[in-house]
Write an enzyme that holds these catalytic residues in place. Structure first.
Site, PDB file in Angstrom:
ATOM      1  N   ASP A 249       0.845  -1.183   0.000  1.00 55.96           N
ATOM      2  CA  ASP A 249       0.000   0.000   0.000  1.00 55.96           C
ATOM      3  C   ASP A 249       0.883   1.236   0.000  1.00 55.96           C
ATOM      4  OD1 ASP A 249       1.011   0.144   2.554  1.00 55.96           O
ATOM      5  OD2 ASP A 249      -0.926   0.153   3.574  1.00 55.96           O
ATOM      6  N   ASP A 251       1.292   5.121   1.909  1.00 63.55           N
ATOM      7  CA  ASP A 251       0.895   5.940   3.054  1.00 63.55           C
ATOM      8  C   ASP A 251       1.393   7.374   2.886  1.00 63.55           C
ATOM      9  OD1 ASP A 251      -0.109   3.604   4.311  1.00 63.55           O
ATOM     10  OD2 ASP A 251       1.894   3.126   5.045  1.00 63.55           O
ATOM     11  N   ASP A 373      -3.470   5.053   2.261  1.00 60.90           N
ATOM     12  CA  ASP A 373      -3.861   5.618   3.551  1.00 60.90           C
ATOM     13  C   ASP A 373      -3.440   7.078   3.596  1.00 60.90           C
ATOM     14  OD1 ASP A 373      -4.857   3.208   4.372  1.00 60.90           O
ATOM     15  OD2 ASP A 373      -3.152   2.671   5.629  1.00 60.90           O
TER      16      ASP A 373
END
Length: 449
Positions: A249, A251, A373
């Site tokens: 992912d 961030d 995120d």
């Protein structure tokens, strides 16, 4: 110096009872087999998950190594390393136990009973240097060790590869006989919004995100932030800040140099991203962090309390790919694919042709789903947030453990509190935080514990 607290251990029979009072105690089905999972290179969370899985299958899995253990399960260790560990516990020479790779354990879980031990399951002996042997006696604090990306720790994905599914949910599904995505889709399980999105975009979300893709998303986020609040700062954190070339992912930390300007920023950023069609899924949480003059209260969980948006981005692939695959060509028609095969006279043939069409259409897709995120931090907490969100998780955990045990301080992604002086220690950089803790500064690229 404050003495180190001993880690609490459970009695050997306590491991058979799970913490959730609603679950029943599973009887030990295999009395001649007593298992111990070595945490070294496996990790605490993975070891806990696998131990619970074994107990739910009727295996006796010990939390603490003892004379009763018959099988030692290890991951990414050779036989020499495990024997060295046993000797460090004072058990090396006297015990005759099976030293097995984790593959034997996972195969036994699938079979529902201990499978036959073959040569490939046994840990092989290897020559290791004195330096490698010394690794067993180095400081237990990861924040005192420099760890580059070139290490051999690995993670296990079963059902936890589905976005929105944690170890507890995966454990429950496995106990109900659900072991893969096809079984999950056919099970009729009630999924929440995050899990539905995770299942829908499973292949994309489990494909590694490249640094180039992370940078492309960063440009989008920066544009979104600037469009609603000029002067804001966006920082890429996580594994990419530690030098990783791929990750699962992306961030980003967002702040503004003027304290208080960040309030209300997140909803505006999310609204802009949605209006531009960048979000496939999003869930936002509010900032619930409050300082107390008596010091930070014990958090309800290990997560920080910043305002945060968990999202799945719709990222368009590179222009060089788009130029060779224009949208009108990508919009394939089923009839065009099936027309040469209209003479197929069985349902099975038509089914296979339909699958081929779906695979071909997927290969022409000009976008992919990526987990992102977004975290908003006040500028006064930004240095602590950058440190906390850079990772790795083990490095951060050990940094907090060092702060508490060695310096009588409380460290979080929000602040550093000196319990001796009963005051908060303010910092504008990571270097200042390391200095407060009496530690040599370790750059992000060497925090891959």
């Amino acid at each position: 110096m404050v003495p180190l607290k001993r880690r609490k251990t459970l009695p050997s029979d306590a491991g058979n009872t799970v913490s959730d009072s609603s679950r029943h105690k599973v009887p030990n089905k295999f009395s001649q087999v007593v298992l111990f999972l070595l945490e070294r290179k496996m990790g605490a969370s993975r070891r806990f998950f696998l131990s619970q899985l074994g107990r739910n299958k009727g295996f006796q899995v010990e939390d603490v190594f003892s004379e009763s253990v018959t099988h030692v399960i290890s991951e990414n260790n050779c036989g020499t390393e495990v024997r060295t560990w046993l000797e460090s516990q004072g058990r090396g020479q006297s015990l005759r136990v099976h030293l097995l790779d984790v593959s034997w354990y996972t195969e036994s879980m699938r079979a529902g009973h201990p499978v036959e031990i073959t040569h490939r399951h046994k840990l092989q002996e290897q020559q290791i240097s004195e330096a490698e042997v010394a690794l067993f006696s180095v400081s237990s604090y990861a924040c005192q060790r420099r760890t580059t990306l070139d290490n051999h720790n690995s993670n296990l994905t079963i059902l936890t590869g589905v976005f929105g599914v944690g170890a507890k949910t995966a454990d429950r599904w496995i106990r109900e006989g659900i072991y893969n995505l096809e079984q999950l889709r056919d099970s009729g399980q009630t999924l929440n919004r995050a899990q539905k999105a995770g299942l829908e975009h499973y292949d994309d979300l489990n494909e590694p995100v490249t640094k180039a893709e992370a940078d492309a998303i960063g440009e989008i986020v920066q544009k979104a932030v600037n469009s609603v609040l000029t002067g804001s700062q966006v920082a890429l954190t996580g594994g990419f800040r530690r030098g990783k070339l791929t990750g699962h992912d992306v961030d980003f930390l967002i702040t503004h140099p003027e304290e208080g300007k960040e309030v209300g920023l997140m909803p505006k950023v999310v609204a802009w991203l949605e209006s531009q069609g960048f979000l496939l899924y999003q869930k936002t949480t509010r900032n619930s962090y409050l300082e107390s003059k008596d010091g930070p209260a014990r958090p309800a969980s290990n997560m920080d309390r910043f305002e945060r948006c968990f999202s799945i981005f719709k990222l368009t692939k590179g222009k060089e790919q788009e130029s060779t695959q224009p949208e009108e060509q990508n919009d394939l028609k089923t009839k065009d694919v099936l027309r040469p095969h209209m003479q197929a006279d069985t349902d099975q043939q038509l089914c296979e042709l339909s699958k081929n069409y779906q695979m071909e259409a997927a290969s022409h897709k000009i976008w992919r789903a990526v987990r992102v995120d977004l975290v908003v931090s006040p500028i006064s907490q930004f240095a602590f947030a950058v440190l906390g969100w850079t990772g790795s998780k083990l490095f951060e955990r050990e940094l907090r453990r060092w702060a508490g045990h060695e310096k009588n301080m409380s460290l979080s992604s929000h602040a550093l509190f000196d319990n001796t002086q009963n005051k908060y220690l303010r910092a504008t950089s990571e270097e200042e935080i390391f200095a407060y803790l009496g530690l040599e500064y370790i750059p992000p690229s060497e925090r891959n514990a």
